[in-house]
Design a protein around this motif. Structure first.
Motif, PDB file in Angstrom:
ATOM      1  N   UNK A 147       0.857  -1.186   0.000  1.00 53.96           N
ATOM      2  CA  UNK A 147       0.000   0.000   0.000  1.00 53.96           C
ATOM      3  C   UNK A 147       0.891   1.233   0.000  1.00 53.96           C
ATOM      4  N   UNK A 148       0.723   2.091  -1.007  1.00 49.20           N
ATOM      5  CA  UNK A 148       1.459   3.346  -1.099  1.00 49.20           C
ATOM      6  C   UNK A 148       0.511   4.468  -0.705  1.00 49.20           C
ATOM      7  N   UNK A 149       0.792   5.144   0.410  1.00 51.43           N
ATOM      8  CA  UNK A 149      -0.145   6.129   0.949  1.00 51.43           C
ATOM      9  C   UNK A 149       0.510   7.490   1.121  1.00 51.43           C
ATOM     10  N   UNK A 150      -0.313   8.522   1.015  1.00 52.21           N
ATOM     11  CA  UNK A 150       0.101   9.891   1.322  1.00 52.21           C
ATOM     12  C   UNK A 150      -0.586  10.294   2.618  1.00 52.21           C
ATOM     13  N   UNK A 151       0.124  10.162   3.725  1.00 50.57           N
ATOM     14  CA  UNK A 151      -0.459  10.439   5.042  1.00 50.57           C
ATOM     15  C   UNK A 151      -0.107  11.823   5.564  1.00 50.57           C
ATOM     16  N   UNK A 152       0.543  12.639   4.732  1.00 49.20           N
ATOM     17  CA  UNK A 152       0.984  13.942   5.222  1.00 49.20           C
ATOM     18  C   UNK A 152      -0.192  14.830   5.617  1.00 49.20           C
ATOM     19  N   UNK A 153      -1.321  14.691   4.913  1.00 48.41           N
ATOM     20  CA  UNK A 153      -2.453  15.552   5.252  1.00 48.41           C
ATOM     21  C   UNK A 153      -3.207  15.065   6.485  1.00 48.41           C
ATOM     22  N   UNK A 154      -2.872  13.865   7.007  1.00 50.15           N
ATOM     23  CA  UNK A 154      -3.463  13.408   8.259  1.00 50.15           C
ATOM     24  C   UNK A 154      -2.863  14.116   9.469  1.00 50.15           C
ATOM     25  N   UNK A 155      -1.642  14.670   9.291  1.00 44.60           N
ATOM     26  CA  UNK A 155      -0.952  15.259  10.434  1.00 44.60           C
ATOM     27  C   UNK A 155      -0.629  14.193  11.468  1.00 44.60           C
ATOM     28  N   UNK A 156      -0.765  14.541  12.730  1.00 44.09           N
ATOM     29  CA  UNK A 156      -0.491  13.597  13.830  1.00 44.09           C
ATOM     30  C   UNK A 156      -1.780  13.047  14.426  1.00 44.09           C
ATOM     31  N   UNK A 157      -2.795  12.888  13.593  1.00 51.72           N
ATOM     32  CA  UNK A 157      -4.078  12.348  14.040  1.00 51.72           C
ATOM     33  C   UNK A 157      -4.045  10.816  14.009  1.00 51.72           C
ATOM     34  N   UNK A 158      -5.183  10.213  14.371  1.00 52.56           N
ATOM     35  CA  UNK A 158      -5.277   8.748  14.366  1.00 52.56           C
ATOM     36  C   UNK A 158      -5.630   8.209  12.986  1.00 52.56           C
ATOM     37  N   UNK A 159      -5.806   9.096  11.997  1.00 55.21           N
ATOM     38  CA  UNK A 159      -6.259   8.654  10.674  1.00 55.21           C
ATOM     39  C   UNK A 159      -5.291   7.659  10.042  1.00 55.21           C
ATOM     40  N   UNK A 160      -3.989   7.894  10.192  1.00 54.39           N
ATOM     41  CA  UNK A 160      -3.000   6.993   9.608  1.00 54.39           C
ATOM     42  C   UNK A 160      -3.095   5.599  10.231  1.00 54.39           C
ATOM     43  N   UNK A 161      -3.390   5.539  11.537  1.00 52.58           N
ATOM     44  CA  UNK A 161      -3.530   4.248  12.209  1.00 52.58           C
ATOM     45  C   UNK A 161      -4.793   3.523  11.722  1.00 52.58           C
ATOM     46  N   UNK A 162      -5.872   4.267  11.508  1.00 55.84           N
ATOM     47  CA  UNK A 162      -7.089   3.658  10.972  1.00 55.84           C
ATOM     48  C   UNK A 162      -6.847   3.123   9.561  1.00 55.84           C
ATOM     49  N   UNK A 163      -6.081   3.873   8.781  1.00 53.34           N
ATOM     50  CA  UNK A 163      -5.735   3.457   7.424  1.00 53.34           C
ATOM     51  C   UNK A 163      -4.974   2.124   7.451  1.00 53.34           C
ATOM     52  N   UNK A 164      -4.015   2.037   8.367  1.00 54.75           N
ATOM     53  CA  UNK A 164      -3.230   0.814   8.507  1.00 54.75           C
ATOM     54  C   UNK A 164      -4.099  -0.351   8.982  1.00 54.75           C
ATOM     55  N   UNK A 165      -5.065  -0.076   9.854  1.00 55.45           N
ATOM     56  CA  UNK A 165      -5.945  -1.136  10.348  1.00 55.45           C
ATOM     57  C   UNK A 165      -6.800  -1.723   9.228  1.00 55.45           C
ATOM     58  N   UNK A 166      -7.219  -0.885   8.284  1.00 52.55           N
ATOM     59  CA  UNK A 166      -7.963  -1.392   7.130  1.00 52.55           C
ATOM     60  C   UNK A 166      -7.074  -2.333   6.315  1.00 52.55           C
ATOM     61  N   UNK A 167      -5.791  -1.963   6.164  1.00 52.06           N
ATOM     62  CA  UNK A 167      -4.845  -2.832   5.464  1.00 52.06           C
ATOM     63  C   UNK A 167      -4.672  -4.153   6.216  1.00 52.06           C
ATOM     64  N   UNK A 168      -4.717  -4.120   7.544  1.00 48.92           N
ATOM     65  CA  UNK A 168      -4.616  -5.348   8.331  1.00 48.92           C
ATOM     66  C   UNK A 168      -5.792  -6.277   8.038  1.00 48.92           C
ATOM     67  N   UNK A 169      -6.988  -5.706   7.891  1.00 45.12           N
ATOM     68  CA  UNK A 169      -8.169  -6.508   7.565  1.00 45.12           C
ATOM     69  C   UNK A 169      -7.996  -7.185   6.211  1.00 45.12           C
TER      70      UNK A 169
END
Length: 362
Positions: free
Chosen positions: A247-269
């Motif tokens: 998965x190639x992601x652009x997480x810069x616009x998430x900042x230091x929020x939990x969004x990047x972790x949620x994104x990774x959790x979807x990849x785990x599923x």
């Protein structure tokens, strides 16, 4: 109680249905005293679930062994800056930073992974791609990177593989563009309003092409670009034809929020559904190496570590979900709904008999 072990059997929608079903049964327990009926219901459900688990194990045992080439050594590279890489000048700066970091930490024979939009806008005639290939050959490394690719159809987010195994550029396009981030929905109506307001929102296009996999030597990679991982069924379909996913992601616009972790959790599923390892590579914050079970093998999450090293273990063993998608969940749903109708009818008959007795006593 973790339901992750059910993902290779009934998928994420099936697990969601099961959670809803269990919630409904708990609600019935609080409303009706007919616990015997509910115990039968729950016992039947558990029996069905474990039957599916046994079917999965039997499938693994009876299928022929699939010969898979050796492990793939990889290194993700990220420079952890919160900024917009779609701007051309910043994309060039990003490229220089990625090259500097890669030159520092890359090892020979590694697959180097850069995140979404790490490379500036290009097409088949871009001369700098040939220079980048030469730079990679000098270091005996291969590169899988996000790029903004231009064709006669327009400009689209994409993934590109640069290595010695192929002369032509292997491109996989992003399938789902982010509304108002990469494309303007209802463009005929909204774009004139944006132009009148002076809002510089550029609309990319969905390219027509082969969206599934890229060949990497003896291996097959399923590149999944950022937002596409949210469409878990389509992402799993790509992984069905690959040895592992990236998965190639652009997480810069998430900042230091939990969004990047949620994104990774979807990849785990998705990893658990497809029984394939996934590398989740971002340009800022969390990058992770996800096991076939959906567990995190290793990760960087401090916005400081610029790389993640590891070895991917390719796998071509399908899961019950890969072969049948949501059919087992649908069969479970039909059976449990049938049992529910029987139980509800029984509850109704019992209440009806009690009401008759009450009227007689009166």
């Amino acid at each position: 109680l973790s339901l992750r072990w059910l993902l290779p059997i009934i998928g994420v929608w099936g697990v969601g249905w099961l959670i809803a079903l269990l919630s409904g049964m708990l609600a019935l327990l609080t409303k009706y005293p007919y616990r015997q009926s509910l115990v039968i219901f729950i016992t039947t459900l558990i029996t069905l679930v474990f039957s599916l688990t046994a079917a999965t194990n039997l499938r693994t045992i009876t299928e022929p062994h699939l010969t898979i080439p050796g492990d793939v050594a990889f290194t993700t590279v990220q420079h952890n800056e919160i900024k917009d890489f779609y701007q051309p000048n910043l994309s060039n700066e990003s490229l220089q930073e990625q090259l500097t970091l890669t030159d520092t930490i890359a090892k020979p024979n590694h697959l180097i992974i850069w995140p979404e939009s790490a490379l500036p806008v290009a097409n088949e005639k871009a001369a700098w791609i040939g220079d980048l290939k030469h730079w990679l050959q000098q270091r005996n490394i291969s590169l899988l990177s996000g790029i903004t690719w231009h064709t006669h159809q327009g400009i689209s987010p994409a993934a590109i593989l640069l290595d010695d195994h192929t002369d032509s550029n292997q491109i996989v396009y992003k399938q789902h563009l982010v509304p108002f981030g990469e494309t303007v929905p209802f463009k005929g109506i909204i774009q004139p309003i944006l132009d009148f307001a002076g809002i510089p929102l550029f609309s990319m296009v969905s390219q027509v092409g082969d969206y599934s996999t890229i060949a990497f030597g003896p291996h097959v990679i399923a590149p999944i670009i950022c937002y596409d991982i949210l469409f878990t069924d389509q992402a799993t379909s790509s992984l069905d034809h690959a040895d592992f996913g990236i998965v190639l992601a652009n997480s810069s616009w998430y900042g230091r929020s939990i969004a990047s972790y949620q994104h990774s959790q979807i990849a785990q599923v998705v990893a658990a559904q497809a029984n394939k390892e996934i590398i989740f590579a971002t340009n800022a914050g969390l990058s992770s190496h996800i096991a076939r079970t959906g567990a995190i093998i290793d990760a960087t999450s401090d916005f400081k570590t610029p790389y993640l090293n590891g070895h991917i273990h390719p796998n071509r063993q399908p899961t019950l979900y890969s072969a049948n998608r949501y059919n087992p969940a649908m069969v479970l749903s039909v059976i449990t709904n049938f049992i529910a109708v029987i139980i509800i009818n029984r509850i109704y008959q019992v209440k009806k008999r009690r009401n008759r007795r009450s009227h007689r006593n009166l």
